[in-house]
Design a protein around this motif. Structure first.
Motif, PDB file in Angstrom:
ATOM      1  N   LYS A  67       0.815  -1.213   0.000  1.00 37.59           N
ATOM      2  CA  LYS A  67       0.000   0.000   0.000  1.00 37.59           C
ATOM      3  C   LYS A  67       0.848   1.262   0.000  1.00 37.59           C
ATOM      4  N   ILE A  68       2.128   1.115  -0.310  1.00 37.30           N
ATOM      5  CA  ILE A  68       3.020   2.274  -0.409  1.00 37.30           C
ATOM      6  C   ILE A  68       3.155   2.661  -1.878  1.00 37.30           C
ATOM      7  N   PHE A  69       2.729   3.888  -2.200  1.00 34.47           N
ATOM      8  CA  PHE A  69       2.778   4.391  -3.576  1.00 34.47           C
ATOM      9  C   PHE A  69       3.579   5.684  -3.659  1.00 34.47           C
ATOM     10  N   ALA A  70       4.492   5.866  -2.715  1.00 33.08           N
ATOM     11  CA  ALA A  70       5.366   7.040  -2.686  1.00 33.08           C
ATOM     12  C   ALA A  70       6.768   6.624  -3.101  1.00 33.08           C
ATOM     13  N   GLY A  71       7.419   7.463  -3.886  1.00 32.33           N
ATOM     14  CA  GLY A  71       8.780   7.176  -4.336  1.00 32.33           C
ATOM     15  C   GLY A  71       9.659   8.397  -4.145  1.00 32.33           C
ATOM     16  N   ALA A  72       9.923   9.113  -5.228  1.00 30.12           N
ATOM     17  CA  ALA A  72      10.701  10.358  -5.186  1.00 30.12           C
ATOM     18  C   ALA A  72      12.082  10.168  -4.571  1.00 30.12           C
ATOM     19  N   GLY A  73      12.744   9.067  -4.923  1.00 24.32           N
ATOM     20  CA  GLY A  73      14.113   8.883  -4.461  1.00 24.32           C
ATOM     21  C   GLY A  73      14.293   7.797  -3.426  1.00 24.32           C
ATOM     22  N   ILE A  74      13.223   7.428  -2.716  1.00 25.49           N
ATOM     23  CA  ILE A  74      13.263   6.333  -1.739  1.00 25.49           C
ATOM     24  C   ILE A  74      12.205   5.321  -2.156  1.00 25.49           C
ATOM     25  N   TYR A  75      12.608   4.057  -2.331  1.00 27.95           N
ATOM     26  CA  TYR A  75      11.708   3.074  -2.911  1.00 27.95           C
ATOM     27  C   TYR A  75      11.605   1.820  -2.044  1.00 27.95           C
ATOM     28  N   VAL A  76      10.409   1.247  -2.036  1.00 26.25           N
ATOM     29  CA  VAL A  76      10.152   0.034  -1.258  1.00 26.25           C
ATOM     30  C   VAL A  76      10.232  -1.173  -2.188  1.00 26.25           C
ATOM     31  N   HIS A  77      11.158  -2.061  -1.899  1.00 22.29           N
ATOM     32  CA  HIS A  77      11.298  -3.300  -2.661  1.00 22.29           C
ATOM     33  C   HIS A  77      11.329  -4.476  -1.695  1.00 22.29           C
ATOM     34  N   HIS A  78      11.078  -5.659  -2.225  1.00 20.92           N
ATOM     35  CA  HIS A  78      11.239  -6.858  -1.409  1.00 20.92           C
ATOM     36  C   HIS A  78      12.728  -7.138  -1.261  1.00 20.92           C
ATOM     37  N   PRO A 265      16.422  -1.051   3.185  1.00 24.27           N
ATOM     38  CA  PRO A 265      15.037  -0.652   3.473  1.00 24.27           C
ATOM     39  C   PRO A 265      14.927   0.848   3.719  1.00 24.27           C
ATOM     40  N   PRO A 266      13.773   1.442   3.415  1.00 23.44           N
ATOM     41  CA  PRO A 266      13.567   2.864   3.725  1.00 23.44           C
ATOM     42  C   PRO A 266      13.672   3.085   5.229  1.00 23.44           C
ATOM     43  N   ASN A 267      14.176   4.225   5.610  1.00 19.95           N
ATOM     44  CA  ASN A 267      14.336   4.515   7.035  1.00 19.95           C
ATOM     45  C   ASN A 267      14.197   6.009   7.235  1.00 19.95           C
ATOM     46  N   GLY A 416      -1.099  21.089  -7.008  1.00 26.47           N
ATOM     47  CA  GLY A 416      -2.118  20.502  -7.871  1.00 26.47           C
ATOM     48  C   GLY A 416      -1.613  19.311  -8.646  1.00 26.47           C
ATOM     49  N   LEU A 417      -0.401  18.846  -8.304  1.00 28.09           N
ATOM     50  CA  LEU A 417       0.177  17.670  -8.952  1.00 28.09           C
ATOM     51  C   LEU A 417       0.638  16.665  -7.892  1.00 28.09           C
ATOM     52  N   ALA A 418       0.584  15.389  -8.243  1.00 31.56           N
ATOM     53  CA  ALA A 418       1.052  14.342  -7.346  1.00 31.56           C
ATOM     54  C   ALA A 418       1.960  13.396  -8.116  1.00 31.56           C
ATOM     55  N   LEU A 419       2.908  12.810  -7.396  1.00 33.69           N
ATOM     56  CA  LEU A 419       3.864  11.876  -7.995  1.00 33.69           C
ATOM     57  C   LEU A 419       3.580  10.476  -7.466  1.00 33.69           C
ATOM     58  N   ALA A 420       3.144   9.587  -8.353  1.00 34.82           N
ATOM     59  CA  ALA A 420       2.824   8.209  -7.976  1.00 34.82           C
ATOM     60  C   ALA A 420       3.991   7.294  -8.302  1.00 34.82           C
ATOM     61  N   CYS A 421       4.140   6.249  -7.514  1.00 33.31           N
ATOM     62  CA  CYS A 421       5.221   5.290  -7.716  1.00 33.31           C
ATOM     63  C   CYS A 421       4.732   3.886  -7.378  1.00 33.31           C
ATOM     64  N   THR A 422       5.176   2.912  -8.151  1.00 36.24           N
ATOM     65  CA  THR A 422       4.948   1.516  -7.808  1.00 36.24           C
ATOM     66  C   THR A 422       6.245   0.742  -7.970  1.00 36.24           C
ATOM     67  N   THR A 423       6.330  -0.367  -7.262  1.00 35.45           N
ATOM     68  CA  THR A 423       7.431  -1.313  -7.439  1.00 35.45           C
ATOM     69  C   THR A 423       6.828  -2.704  -7.538  1.00 35.45           C
ATOM     70  N   GLU A 424       7.681  -3.711  -7.460  1.00 34.83           N
ATOM     71  CA  GLU A 424       7.185  -5.082  -7.585  1.00 34.83           C
ATOM     72  C   GLU A 424       6.335  -5.513  -6.390  1.00 34.83           C
ATOM     73  N   VAL A 425       6.397  -4.771  -5.260  1.00 33.57           N
ATOM     74  CA  VAL A 425       5.654  -5.191  -4.070  1.00 33.57           C
ATOM     75  C   VAL A 425       4.178  -4.812  -4.129  1.00 33.57           C
ATOM     76  N   ASN A 426       3.817  -3.867  -4.985  1.00 31.89           N
ATOM     77  CA  ASN A 426       2.408  -3.492  -5.104  1.00 31.89           C
ATOM     78  C   ASN A 426       1.635  -4.600  -5.819  1.00 31.89           C
ATOM     79  N   THR A 427       0.400  -4.789  -5.414  1.00 32.45           N
ATOM     80  CA  THR A 427      -0.435  -5.839  -5.997  1.00 32.45           C
ATOM     81  C   THR A 427      -1.604  -5.224  -6.749  1.00 32.45           C
ATOM     82  N   LYS A 428      -2.265  -6.046  -7.554  1.00 35.92           N
ATOM     83  CA  LYS A 428      -3.449  -5.589  -8.270  1.00 35.92           C
ATOM     84  C   LYS A 428      -4.510  -5.116  -7.289  1.00 35.92           C
ATOM     85  N   GLU A 429      -4.655  -5.858  -6.183  1.00 34.92           N
ATOM     86  CA  GLU A 429      -5.665  -5.496  -5.179  1.00 34.92           C
ATOM     87  C   GLU A 429      -5.358  -4.142  -4.542  1.00 34.92           C
TER      88      GLU A 429
END
Length: 443
Positions: A67-78, A265-267, A416-429
């Motif tokens: 459920k993490i969709f934030a990136g901008a330089g720090i990314y969540v991966h398995h 990991p992000p910290n 008025g703008l947002a930056l979305a991010c996904t990695t391999e950990v995000n699911t369809k659900e």
């Protein structure tokens, strides 16, 4: 327990009399006093302290990875659990520089392998054995470009991470460098027409990011053609390099970035690690430390630190960096992660990240959100939101999402703008849940 003081009171009085002060407190009279009494509570036993710390920790909000969709330089991966198991071994857990080669062969070889992997990823010829982070690595690259040609004007794409730009300006204060921002076009890429107009005899370097801060993939081939003989510095995201053509293939002179996506990991503020790669002809102008392979007196392969450009090792005026501590443990983590995942694994991670991002973009567009830029993107993209999106972002946080970041947090021009991010950990659900929540909250 009382502090150990190696001097008698008589010796202290004699030393104070020699330097002409009456008390130890007088040694600190030029230091502004903001606190006269710390008013510390009495000490507690270990059991009570442990209980208190657990109570405080229980207040932390833990967001599920998918459920993490934030990136901008720090990314969540398995991160495979074996990465931590290896890097937590006592022979690796040290921030100390491996000066004594005879007792540091394991660490030195690991860093040598790290350098090799970074060269393979970036398409460059040489890499050092790490920097502090991506932002400081870029700042050091700008200073290196200045050392290469002596010019003072740095053409910096506005699609470079704002925090990286700020770090560069801080590093460059003593060098009288001029930073010229280069706007982006409607595709979200660096505007090459504007770039060409600013190139002159004082131009030192061109700095771009790949993919850039807005997630758009830059055309490095065209940028290299426009940059001509200037030093081309590319800030690269390492996971994307397993899918995109490496910057070295397009004639980049220096490639830097942050190794956080590679097993760290992000910290809260780090630690991360910066990677730094360049061409062999510039190796003596590169900051940091390099590990080299050699042979000992018996003809056996050995590893040593070479081209040490720190002030401690050579004359100050010849030093190219004043890095003192090192992030070797984080660089080792990068090497362990890449060796375990392998080239095919890295590519699969990149492909899944790409697919998830494009699926999220489609779902948001179907719900009425519009993408800001037309250019191709990797795993991040910018889309339009309501002016009060920050309020919705906090509401989504309460629902268990780390939603796409409000870009106004980085620059008011991007309100008025947002930056979305996904990695391999995000699911369809989780993507469906976010897009539905975004639609509901925007009404």
């Amino acid at each position: 327990m009382f502090p150990y003081i190696p001097h008698t009171e008589q010796e202290v009085r004699e030393m104070l009399r020699t330097i002409g002060v009456d008390s130890i407190e007088d040694l600190y009279r030029d230091v502004p006093m903001t606190v006269y009494s710390l008013n510390l509570p009495k000490g507690l036993d270990e059991f009570t302290v442990t209980k208190m710390v657990k109570q405080i920790a229980s207040k932390n909000v833990v967001i599920e990875k998918e459920k993490i969709f934030a990136g901008a330089g720090i990314y969540v991966h398995h991160i495979p659990y074996v990465v931590k198991a290896i890097t937590s071994r006592p022979e690796f857990v040290t921030a100390y520089t491996p000066y004594q080669a005879e007792v540091s062969q394991g660490t030195l070889q690991a860093l040598f392998e790290y350098q090799t992997m970074i060269c393979e990823l970036t398409g460059m010829e040489v890499a050092n054995s790490s920097m502090y982070d991506g932002a400081s690595a870029l700042a050091e690259a700008v200073l290196m470009a200045h050392r290469i040609n002596g010019r003072t004007k740095v053409l910096m794409s506005e699609a470079v991470h704002p925090e990286y730009v700020q770090t560069c300006k801080t590093y460059a204060r003593g060098f009288d460098l001029q930073f010229v921002p280069i706007a982006v076009d409607e595709s979200g890429s660096t505007d090459l027409n504007i770039l060409s107009q600013f190139i002159d005899a004082e131009s030192c370097a061109v700095v771009v990011q790949q993919p850039n801060f807005f997630g758009v993939v830059e055309d490095l081939r065209l940028i290299r053609e426009v940059a001509k003989d200037l030093v081309l510095i590319v800030v690269a995201e390492p996971i994307s390099l397993s899918l995109l053509e490496p910057p070295g293939s397009f004639g980049a002179d220096i490639v830097v970035g942050d190794g956080q996506p590679l097993g760290i990991p992000p910290n809260f503020g780090g630690p991360t690690v910066g990677f730094f790669a360049t061409l062999e002809k510039y190796v003596r102008k590169m900051p940091g430390r390099i590990i080299g392979q050699t042979k000992d007196a018996e003809g056996k392969i050995g590893y040593v630190m070479i081209l040490q450009t720190r002030e401690q090792h050579i004359r100050r005026e010849k030093a190219t960096s004043n890095i003192c501590t090192n992030h070797a443990l984080m660089a080792l983590t990068n090497a362990v992660y890449m060796s375990l995942v392998g080239p095919e694994g890295l590519r699969e991670i990149a492909e899944r990240s790409y697919a998830n991002a494009h699926y999220l973009a489609r779902r948001l567009e179907e719900r009425g959100f519009k993408l800001k830029f037309k250019g191709p993107f990797f795993n991040e993209f910018v889309f339009a939101v309501n002016e009060d999106y920050e309020k919705l972002w906090r509401e989504l946080f309460d629902e268990g999402f780390l939603a796409p970041l409000p870009l106004a947090w980085f620059d008011e021009r991007y309100r008025g703008l947002a930056l979305a991010c996904t990695t391999e950990v995000n699911t369809k659900e989780s993507i469906e849940q976010l897009s539905s929540a975004m639609e509901r909250g925007s009404k």
